[in-house]
Design a protein around this motif. Structure first.
Motif, mmCIF file in Angstrom:
data_model
loop_
_atom_site.group_PDB
_atom_site.id
_atom_site.type_symbol
_atom_site.label_atom_id
_atom_site.label_comp_id
_atom_site.label_asym_id
_atom_site.label_seq_id
_atom_site.Cartn_x
_atom_site.Cartn_y
_atom_site.Cartn_z
ATOM 1 N N ILE A 166 30.181 47.903 46.337
ATOM 2 C CA ILE A 166 30.875 49.197 46.304
ATOM 3 C C ILE A 166 31.139 49.689 47.717
ATOM 4 O O ILE A 166 32.246 50.143 48.037
ATOM 5 N N VAL A 167 30.137 49.589 48.580
ATOM 6 C CA VAL A 167 30.298 50.021 49.969
ATOM 7 C C VAL A 167 31.382 49.197 50.654
ATOM 8 O O VAL A 167 32.238 49.735 51.373
ATOM 9 N N SER A 168 31.395 47.891 50.419
ATOM 10 C CA SER A 168 32.406 47.031 51.055
ATOM 11 C C SER A 168 33.807 47.341 50.542
ATOM 12 O O SER A 168 34.779 47.223 51.286
ATOM 13 N N ALA A 209 31.508 48.550 40.818
ATOM 14 C CA ALA A 209 31.877 47.548 41.823
ATOM 15 C C ALA A 209 33.128 46.782 41.399
ATOM 16 O O ALA A 209 34.031 46.553 42.214
ATOM 17 N N VAL A 210 33.192 46.394 40.132
ATOM 18 C CA VAL A 210 34.354 45.631 39.653
ATOM 19 C C VAL A 210 35.597 46.508 39.629
ATOM 20 O O VAL A 210 36.682 46.093 40.066
ATOM 21 N N MET A 211 35.456 47.743 39.156
ATOM 22 C CA MET A 211 36.617 48.623 39.037
ATOM 23 C C MET A 211 37.138 49.063 40.406
ATOM 24 O O MET A 211 38.343 49.302 40.559
ATOM 25 N N SER A 212 36.260 49.181 41.397
ATOM 26 C CA SER A 212 36.699 49.655 42.715
ATOM 27 C C SER A 212 37.278 48.545 43.587
ATOM 28 O O SER A 212 37.872 48.819 44.622
ATOM 29 N N TYR A 213 37.073 47.271 43.162
ATOM 30 C CA TYR A 213 37.625 46.165 43.963
ATOM 31 C C TYR A 213 39.136 46.082 43.727
ATOM 32 O O TYR A 213 39.589 45.972 42.588
ATOM 33 N N ARG A 214 39.885 46.139 44.791
ATOM 34 C CA ARG A 214 41.338 46.125 44.690
ATOM 35 C C ARG A 214 41.862 44.722 44.977
ATOM 36 O O ARG A 214 41.739 44.217 46.090
ATOM 37 N N SER A 231 40.449 35.476 39.316
ATOM 38 C CA SER A 231 40.223 36.843 38.842
ATOM 39 C C SER A 231 39.198 37.533 39.731
ATOM 40 O O SER A 231 38.388 36.880 40.396
ATOM 41 N N LYS A 232 39.252 38.848 39.704
ATOM 42 C CA LYS A 232 38.315 39.575 40.561
ATOM 43 C C LYS A 232 36.882 39.431 40.060
ATOM 44 O O LYS A 232 35.938 39.491 40.855
ATOM 45 N N PHE A 233 36.683 39.212 38.750
ATOM 46 C CA PHE A 233 35.334 38.950 38.253
ATOM 47 C C PHE A 233 34.791 37.659 38.854
ATOM 48 O O PHE A 233 33.648 37.603 39.304
ATOM 49 N N MET A 234 35.631 36.609 38.857
ATOM 50 C CA MET A 234 35.217 35.323 39.391
ATOM 51 C C MET A 234 34.950 35.425 40.891
ATOM 52 O O MET A 234 33.964 34.874 41.403
ATOM 53 N N PHE A 235 35.792 36.158 41.591
ATOM 54 C CA PHE A 235 35.643 36.304 43.031
ATOM 55 C C PHE A 235 34.335 37.040 43.360
ATOM 56 O O PHE A 235 33.572 36.632 44.240
ATOM 57 N N ILE A 236 34.060 38.114 42.630
ATOM 58 C CA ILE A 236 32.865 38.909 42.887
ATOM 59 C C ILE A 236 31.604 38.097 42.621
ATOM 60 O O ILE A 236 30.659 38.093 43.411
#
Length: 370
Positions: A276-278, A362-367, A217-222
């Motif tokens: 967010i920048v990344s 940050a979580v919402m903008s990660y695709r 999941s993107k949460f786990m990845f972040i």
């Protein structure tokens, strides 16, 4: 279990880099041991020319007192004011003090005598502080002269003596004001800059696409991307605090655990911003330019170098959303004034709110392609 393997991958990737581990060690040492000595607001070695029209011993004593001060370098003693003024115009000296004729007689007769000071105010900070130093030295000379010539003085002038007590920084050492706040540079770099470049670097290499097509999941990845930098940030903060104690003898007057609590919140905020920048950057060059731009704004509007109240009113409103502002306020309160968590409620909840906004963004903008 998945988080464990992801963290193991991140730490291995970090330590395999030939440059980053050395940077993490060298950067805090550079910040804590070099910057406080070169970024100082103390003004010393101000060039001073004295125009002396009096032949008495009092004028000579005053000149020797000024010459012995570490704040001034005596560029010469002139008889002609115009020659001294020419030197001031050509920046060959920074200030002129003119001692009038009859200086000593007036001191004995009236208890005081005027002197004229001309300052090169092109550099307003140097000019203002130089005038302040001269006033203080002249006031000290006046007290010493009155004490040594009490019997010879024919008149006493009523005097109000001001006794100044410098609280929290008794010697007005600029390093004591700056050092606690400098730790924000270390945490900004490790907690915000490096994670952003790390993620964008994986974008360029294409390795992040391999993670995107997995069930992670993107949460786990972040979290896997950010946790190593949070850990390193706290470790480096500890090193900075030890260096501050060992080199400058400066220790927190308040609780160390308050510093660590705020550090965790601050690292979370800047790492969220870095993420967010990344997320909106496609290349490392693009991410570096954006991060440098915002870090410059963060530092200039944080109160590190200039007081917030000295800024225009419109600029002060923008500092409300600036995370380094609250971290620097906390460090100075805890280190210098012994502030407690109860004294830092405004800073605490401001950082919590900023963490919530930046973390969600940050979580919402990660695709991620599921």
């Amino acid at each position: 279990m998945i988080l464990r393997y992801l963290l193991e991958k991140e730490f291995k990737q970090f330590f395999r880099n030939p440059f980053l581990p050395k940077l993490v060690v060298a950067f805090p040492i550079l910040v804590m041991l070099v910057i406080p000595w070169i970024m100082t607001m103390d003004i010393k070695n101000i060039g001073l020319t004295v125009v002396n029209h009096d032949s008495g011993s009092a004028a000579e004593t005053l000149i020797r007192k000024l010459e012995s001060s570490s704040y001034f370098e005596l560029d010469g003693v002139e008889q002609d004011y115009n020659r001294a003024l020419t030197a001031l115009e050509y920046s060959e000296t920074d200030a002129i003090m003119e001692i009038p004729a009859g200086f000593e007689k007036q001191l004995l007769a009236e208890g005081g005598a005027p002197v004229q000071v001309s300052i090169n105010a092109v550099n307003d900070t140097k000019g203002t502080l130089g005038a302040s130093y001269l006033s203080a030295l002249c006031a000290e000379f006046s007290r010493e002269f009155a004490a040594g010539n009490a019997q010879a003085m024919s008149a006493t002038v009523p005097n109000i003596e001001i006794v100044t007590q410098n609280r929290y920084n008794p010697y007005q050492d600029y390093k004591i004001f700056m050092i606690p706040a400098l730790m924000v540079l270390v945490l900004l770099w490790l907690g915000g800059f490096l994670p952003a470049l790390n993620i964008v670097g994986e974008k360029e290499k294409g390795t992040i696409e391999q993670i995107n097509i997995t069930p992670v999941s993107k949460f786990m990845f972040i979290f896997a991307k950010l946790i190593p930098y949070w850990v390193m940030g706290l470790l480096v903060l500890t090193v900075c605090m030890l260096l501050t104690w060992a080199v400058y003898g400066l220790v927190p007057q308040g609780s160390v655990w308050v510093i660590y609590l705020f550090s965790i919140l601050f690292i979370f905020a800047v790492s969220g911003f870095g993420l967010i920048v990344s997320n909106y950057s496609d290349t490392m060059q693009q991410a570096m330019f954006v991060m440098f731009f915002f870090m410059l704004i963060f530092m200039l509007m944080s109160g590190l170098l200039t007081p917030l109240r000295s800024m225009p009113e419109w600029a002060q409103y923008f500092t409300v959303i600036n995370p380094p502002r609250y971290y620097i306020e906390m460090m100075r309160l805890v280190y210098l004034k012994g502030g407690t968590l109860a004294d830092l409620q405004t800073q605490l909840w401001a950082l919590v709110a900023i963490d919530a906004v930046l973390g969600t963004w940050a979580v919402m903008s990660y695709r991620k392609r599921d």
